[in-house]
Structures are given as structure tokens and as C-alpha cells.
Design an enzyme around this catalytic site. Structure first.
Site, short mmCIF file in Angstrom:
data_model
loop_
_atom_site.label_atom_id
_atom_site.label_comp_id
_atom_site.label_asym_id
_atom_site.label_seq_id
_atom_site.Cartn_x
_atom_site.Cartn_y
_atom_site.Cartn_z
N GLY A 88 0.82 -1.21 0.00
CA GLY A 88 0.00 0.00 0.00
C GLY A 88 0.85 1.25 0.00
O GLY A 88 0.53 2.24 0.66
N ALA A 89 1.94 1.23 -0.79
CA ALA A 89 2.95 2.28 -0.71
C ALA A 89 2.70 3.46 -1.63
O ALA A 89 3.49 4.41 -1.62
CB ALA A 89 4.32 1.68 -1.03
N GLY B 168 -1.94 7.45 0.56
CA GLY B 168 -2.30 7.49 1.97
C GLY B 168 -1.15 7.28 2.92
O GLY B 168 -0.06 7.84 2.76
N GLY C 79 0.76 4.65 3.54
CA GLY C 79 1.95 4.00 3.00
C GLY C 79 2.85 4.98 2.27
O GLY C 79 4.08 5.00 2.48
N SER D 119 -7.07 -1.59 12.81
CA SER D 119 -8.01 -0.50 13.04
C SER D 119 -8.63 -0.64 14.42
O SER D 119 -8.74 -1.75 14.96
CB SER D 119 -9.12 -0.52 11.98
OG SER D 119 -10.12 0.44 12.26
N TYR E 46 -15.35 -4.78 7.00
CA TYR E 46 -14.05 -4.15 7.28
C TYR E 46 -13.61 -4.42 8.71
O TYR E 46 -12.47 -4.82 8.96
CB TYR E 46 -14.18 -2.65 7.03
CG TYR E 46 -12.96 -1.84 7.43
CD1 TYR E 46 -11.90 -1.65 6.56
CD2 TYR E 46 -12.88 -1.25 8.70
CE1 TYR E 46 -10.79 -0.91 6.91
CE2 TYR E 46 -11.78 -0.50 9.07
CZ TYR E 46 -10.73 -0.34 8.17
OH TYR E 46 -9.63 0.39 8.54
#
Length: 264
Positions: free
Chosen positions: A8-9, A12, A14, A139, A162
């Protein structure tokens, strides 16, 4: 050379972590879905003195997860850190149930099954590179798992999907810490910040409540503590307590069994 894998780089949290992680003597192996944004991330890391490379992968496919793992291992057989940051949020306000390329409920697949599969593939390299760390971005939003309907085929809700996946990630983190306690590898999970100003939050219709920089500092705190701490869950920069199901040994055993079946 200290080798760090970050998923996830390209957006956001990442993407915002790269300036904190990139430095001379560090090799960053970055992953995301966009090759163009991946090239920008690599250039940023290289500009800070790091060696950097990018692997495009869609973690909604286990085959893509396996390809990512193979690409990482082809570059280095010794890892010092894996940050499982990639994920997807609640989805749009319509709350339509979606499935992954493998037919699994999409949020469970991307937010839980993908990091499990990737970590398992990379564990030998993490052990070879010890002392090393696994950091799982979870989370504070957590929902107890109902093992007779993990794929949420009844009464589907994107927010519940989620939250269930994020609790599963925390439960797995605790198991990882137990497995790896004599291997020189620590494993910790965290809630970085609430409703950060990210694409994920905006796409889900939520109003940002915190800056991405807050989440970055939380991750860096967990990394700093991870030299000696393992099996912890953090709310921001503070050790905290997850949903009670995370401490239920029977529930964690059922999750392990279900996960093995889904990944076989």
C-alpha cells in the site's frame, strides 16, 4: 543493507511513510496497484538515499500476492521488516457485497487473507534477517467474527466486513507473536489514527478526522517499540486492548483453521 517491504505504498499512509523509512543503507521494496504512482514513490525513496524498487500487485488476488512474494524473495532472501499496510475501506454508501478474484468476501480477502498469505511466504526471509519485525496496520474498528458466516453472505454490511477483517488481523498478529517469539521476529498491530485524510476514507463517504502525519508517527512508534515488544496492539502511539475476541484462544484457533482452509 536493511530491507523493508511496504504494501500500500502508493497512497495514503503508506506513501507518507516513505520519507520516514528511506535512508542510505535501506532497501525499500514497495508495492501497490498503480505503476505510475509506484515510480513516483521509488523516485522519492531513491532521492533520500535508499535503494528502492516497486512491484505492482492487486492484493484482491492470491495469485498476485504470491507473485509479489516471489518478486520480493528474488530481490532479497533476508528481510528486516514487513509492513502490511495495504487495505480497503468500508466501500461506497450502497454497501454492495463484493468478492475477490478467488471468490472470497473482498474486505476479508484484502485486509486479512492477503497479508496472511504474503507474510507466510516471507517468513523464512524474515527469520533469516532477524532481528526483524512485522507491523500490521489494523483499526480500532473491530467486529467479532461469526465463524458460521465469515464471508458475510447474510445481512452484509461494508463496515462490518471491514471491522471483522481488521479484528482477524489483530488475532493473527497475536498468534504470529507466539509462533515467532524464539525466532528473533516481533509482530505487532496498530490502529494508526481515526479517519485519516486518505482516499480510502473519502471514498467511503467519511469526513477526515485526523491527519495522515498522525498515523505515520504511530507506525514509527510501533517500529521503535518493536525492537523489544511483540504481540501488542496499539491505539495510535499507546499500547491498548483490542476487542475481547482477540484474547479468546478458542476463537483464535477457529480463525487459524478457517484461514488454512481458505488459503489451501
Amino acid at each position: 543493507m536493511r530491507t523493508i517491504v511496504l504494501t500500500g505504498a502508493t497512497d495514503g499512509l503508506g506513501r507518507a511513510l516513505i520519507p520516514k523509512l528511506a535512508a542510505p543503507g535501506v532497501r525499500l521494496i514497495l508495492s501497490g496497484r498503480s505503476a505510475d504512482r509506484g515510480a513516483e514513490a521509488v523516485a522519492d525513496a531513491q532521492g533520500r538515499g535508499a535503494r528502492a524498487s516497486f512491484v505492482a500487485a492487486d492484493l484482491a488476488s492470491l495469485a498476485e500476492v504470491d507473485r509479489l512474494a516471489a518478486a520480493v524473495l528474488a530481490e532479497s532472501d533476508s528481510l528486516q521488516m514487513l509492513i502490511n499496510n495495504a487495505g480497503i475501506g468500508f466501500g461506497g454508501p450502497e454497501g454492495v457485497r463484493e468478492v475477490s478474484a478467488d471468490g472470497h468476501e473482498l474486505r476479508f480477502a484484502v485486509n486479512y487473507l492477503a497479508p496472511v498469505r504474503l507474510t507466510e511466504r516471507l517468513l523464512p526471509a524474515l527469520i533469516a534477517g532477524a532481528p526483524s519485525q512485522i507491523v500490521n496496520v489494523a483499526s480500532i474498528g473491530q467486529h467479532p467474527l461469526e465463524f458460521d458466516d465469515l464471508m458475510l453472505t447474510r445481512a452484509y454490511s461494508g463496515s462490518r466486513a471491514y471491522r471483522q477483517a481488521k479484528l482477524a488481523m489483530i488475532m493473527w498478529t497475536f498468534d504470529l507473536a507466539d509462533r515467532l517469539k524464539d525466532k528473533g521476529v516481533t509482530a505487532n498491530a496498530l490502529h494508526p489514527a481515526t479517519f485519516m485524510d486518505t482516499t480510502m476514507v473519502r471514498q467511503g463517504g467519511g469526513a477526515p478526522l485526523s491527519a495522515v502525519a498522525e498515523g505515520v508517527e504511530a507506525v514509527m512508534k510501533v517500529i521503535a517499540d518493536g525492537a523489544t515488544v511483540s504481540g501488542a496492539y496499539y491505539d495510535g502511539q499507546q499500547p491498548s486492548r483490542a476487542n475481547e475476541q482477540a484474547y479468546d484462544q478458542a476463537a483464535r484457533r477457529r480463525l487459524r483453521e478457517a484461514t488454512d482452509a481458505l488459503l489451501t
